[in-house]
Enzyme design. Structure first.
Site, mmCIF file in Angstrom:
data_model
loop_
_atom_site.group_PDB
_atom_site.id
_atom_site.type_symbol
_atom_site.label_atom_id
_atom_site.label_comp_id
_atom_site.label_asym_id
_atom_site.label_seq_id
_atom_site.Cartn_x
_atom_site.Cartn_y
_atom_site.Cartn_z
ATOM 1 N N LYS A 112 31.211 29.220 61.219
ATOM 2 C CA LYS A 112 29.847 29.758 61.297
ATOM 3 C C LYS A 112 29.181 29.825 59.914
ATOM 4 O O LYS A 112 27.965 29.814 59.811
ATOM 5 C CB LYS A 112 29.860 31.112 61.974
ATOM 6 C CG LYS A 112 30.288 30.984 63.444
ATOM 7 C CD LYS A 112 30.154 32.264 64.217
ATOM 8 C CE LYS A 112 30.344 32.043 65.708
ATOM 9 N NZ LYS A 112 31.725 31.704 66.088
HETATM 10 C C1 PLP Z 1 32.068 30.989 67.231
HETATM 11 C C2 PLP Z 1 33.384 30.309 67.271
HETATM 12 C C3 PLP Z 1 33.699 29.319 68.228
HETATM 13 C C4 PLP Z 1 32.736 28.914 69.332
HETATM 14 O O1 PLP Z 1 31.606 28.237 68.842
HETATM 15 P P1 PLP Z 1 30.312 28.012 69.764
HETATM 16 O O2 PLP Z 1 29.298 27.373 68.896
HETATM 17 O O3 PLP Z 1 29.906 29.397 70.234
HETATM 18 O O4 PLP Z 1 30.710 27.148 70.906
HETATM 19 C C5 PLP Z 1 34.925 28.696 68.142
HETATM 20 N N1 PLP Z 1 35.829 29.033 67.201
HETATM 21 C C6 PLP Z 1 35.581 30.001 66.286
HETATM 22 C C7 PLP Z 1 36.626 30.349 65.287
HETATM 23 C C8 PLP Z 1 34.357 30.664 66.275
HETATM 24 O O5 PLP Z 1 34.113 31.620 65.350
#
Ligand code: PLP
Length: 466
Positions: A112
């Protein structure tokens, strides 16, 4: 570039407008009016560029009218200078066909960061132009909160109030939020569950007394700018593996359908993506929707992959809109039905459109442990459980041997040490750059699980819209 809502009745906005708005006023999500497309020669010319330069090329068509090329380049350079690896998102080989794209070299060790580090700078740029303030309110069960706080800490014009359920996030995750010391960061531990915290946030977005005084904003992946920033690493990795002259497939651990939708956008822009594998844990609404058209939400089962413990995937609406003929009125109707009954059936055109690029697979706890072990035994790589969901799906996919398969590695294994240790016997250490996390001082406020207490806390500290 102009953006329209998936539900057809909100006004079209430019890039600056959609970045600050987040959700459209008709409840829909914003998408560009059309997909910019690169020629094969233009893509070939991107090979070997440093990440910030590649990011500038890939994102420029989307920000047109809101940022000049030089402004965008300066923001990209600043955002990606905080990553611990010069390549920003390095690609690692596991065997002759399987690869890992490491997206966890940012400040909070989760993918993120790649989008939120840029989003924090975009907020600051646009708010200073408008001479206004933004109050970000969020609830977190872990990763989103820390990445968002890190991205906006100390930024002008933004205050962030992040609620977490007291005693129910991991020590690493809590400390990543509460040890960030900046006057615009407000951590709140709520007596209650994540759902209680989330319900309070939703209520605040609909509280006219609050929305008339403050510009209330969100940082979840309904924000278009986040998806846009994620398109870049699909280009970076595919170019390394031979694009535009060779096809590449991706397996993406999925929760809110943001990361994998960015892959879909890359394909629309001309990147030769052979397949996108939507990898879910046992909370498998997306797997069911893509395999038999049944999009119906059940209860959430807690797993070792908490960032994927989701039943309703907000960004799936973007795919349904784009594949289903971009009919906003029809989609608004379909989504209203879903909001009432928590279930809907995909239309034939939505199913056919999605099946051209997407497949899906589901991993249970045993599958996750096996994939963790596989990576460790075959190539010595220690991966996190979310990445293991993706790798399980990648290994389960029947793919032409000449096409490389890239699994998106979404978190650093040290964020989830218990599951990693169970599978491999190794306890991953936090990287040196965050190694003093347990020595830093924490700051957070504790509030009862009552809306009025949270509302009073925010009202006293947030800056008026201006
Ligand atoms: C947020 C997250 C996901 C999922 O991502 P999306 O964009 O919501 O599909 C997967 N793995 C980790 C470690 C995350 O923090």
């Amino acid at each position: 570039m102009q953006y329209i809502s998936t539900r057809g009745s909100a006004p079209a906005l430019d890039f600056e407008g959609v970045t600050l708005a987040g959700l459209a006023s008709d409840g829909g999500l914003y998408l560009p009016t059309e997909w910019p497309r690169f020629s094969e020669t233009e893509i070939a010319d991107m090979a070997g560029l440093p990440y910030a330069e590649l990011a500038t090329r890939v994102m420029l068509p989307f920000v047109e009218g809101s940022l000049s090329e030089d402004e965008l380049r300066a923001l990209c350079k600043q955002a990606y200078s905080r990553f611990a690896h010069d390549a920003v998102t390095p690609l690692i080989q596991l065997d002759h066909q399987q690869w890992l794209l490491e997206l966890f070299h940012g400040p909070t060790l989760a993918f993120k960061d790649v989008a939120l580090q840029l989003l924090g700078l975009l907020f600051e740029t646009f708010l200073s132009r408008r001479k206004s303030n933004l109050t970000i309110i969020g609830a977190t069960s872990g990763d989103t909160g820390s990445a968002a706080i890190d991205a906006v800490a100390g930024r002008d014009g933004v205050d962030i109030f992040m609620l977490h359920p007291k005693g129910r996030v991991s020590d690493v995750q809590r400390r990543q939020m509460t040890t960030v010391r900046a006057p615009n960061v407000h951590n709140i531990a709520i007596d209650g569950s994540f759902d209680d915290a989330q319900a309070m946030v939703k209520r605040m977005f609909g509280d006219a007394e609050m929305t008339s005084r403050f510009n209330i904003g969100a940082v979840n992946s309904i924000n278009w700018a986040r998806l846009m920033a994620q398109v870049v690493y699909y280009f970076a990795s595919a170019l390394q593996l031979g694009a535009p002259h060779r096809q590449v497939a991706y397996s993406v651990p999925t929760g809110n359908f943001g990361d994998v939708f960015a892959g879909y956008v890359a394909a629309q822009m001309g990147l030769p993506i052979a397949q996108l594998v939507v990898a879910t844990n046992v909370n498998d609404i997306l797997h069911r929707a893509l395999s038999d058209g049944d999009y119906s939400a059940g209860g959430v089962t807690p797993t070792d992959t908490p960032s994927m413990d989701i039943q309703v995937s907000s960004n799936f609406e973007r795919l349904l809109f784009d594949c289903g003929g971009r009919d906003g009125a029809a989609l608004a109707e379909q989504m209203r039905g879903f909001e009432v009954s928590k279930a809907m059936q995909l239309t034939n055109s939505q199913r056919e459109g999605a099946s051209a690029l997407f497949t899906s697979a589901r991993a249970d706890q045993q599958d996750v442990l096996q994939a963790l072990r596989w990576a460790h035994e075959r190539s010595g790589e220690v991966i996190d459980p979310h990445t293991a969901v993706g790798l399980h799906a990648a290994l389960a996919t029947d793919l032409n041997a000449s096409i490389p398969m890239v699994t998106l590695a979404t978190a650093h294994p040290a964020k989830f040490p218990d599951a990693v240790e169970r599978a491999t016997g190794l306890r991953p250490n936090l990287p040196a750059r965050v190694g003093d996390l347990f020595a830093r001082e924490e700051a957070f406020s504790e509030l009862p699980g009552e809306y009025d207490a949270v509302k009073a806390f925010v009202s006293e500290r947030a800056s008026p819209a201006g």
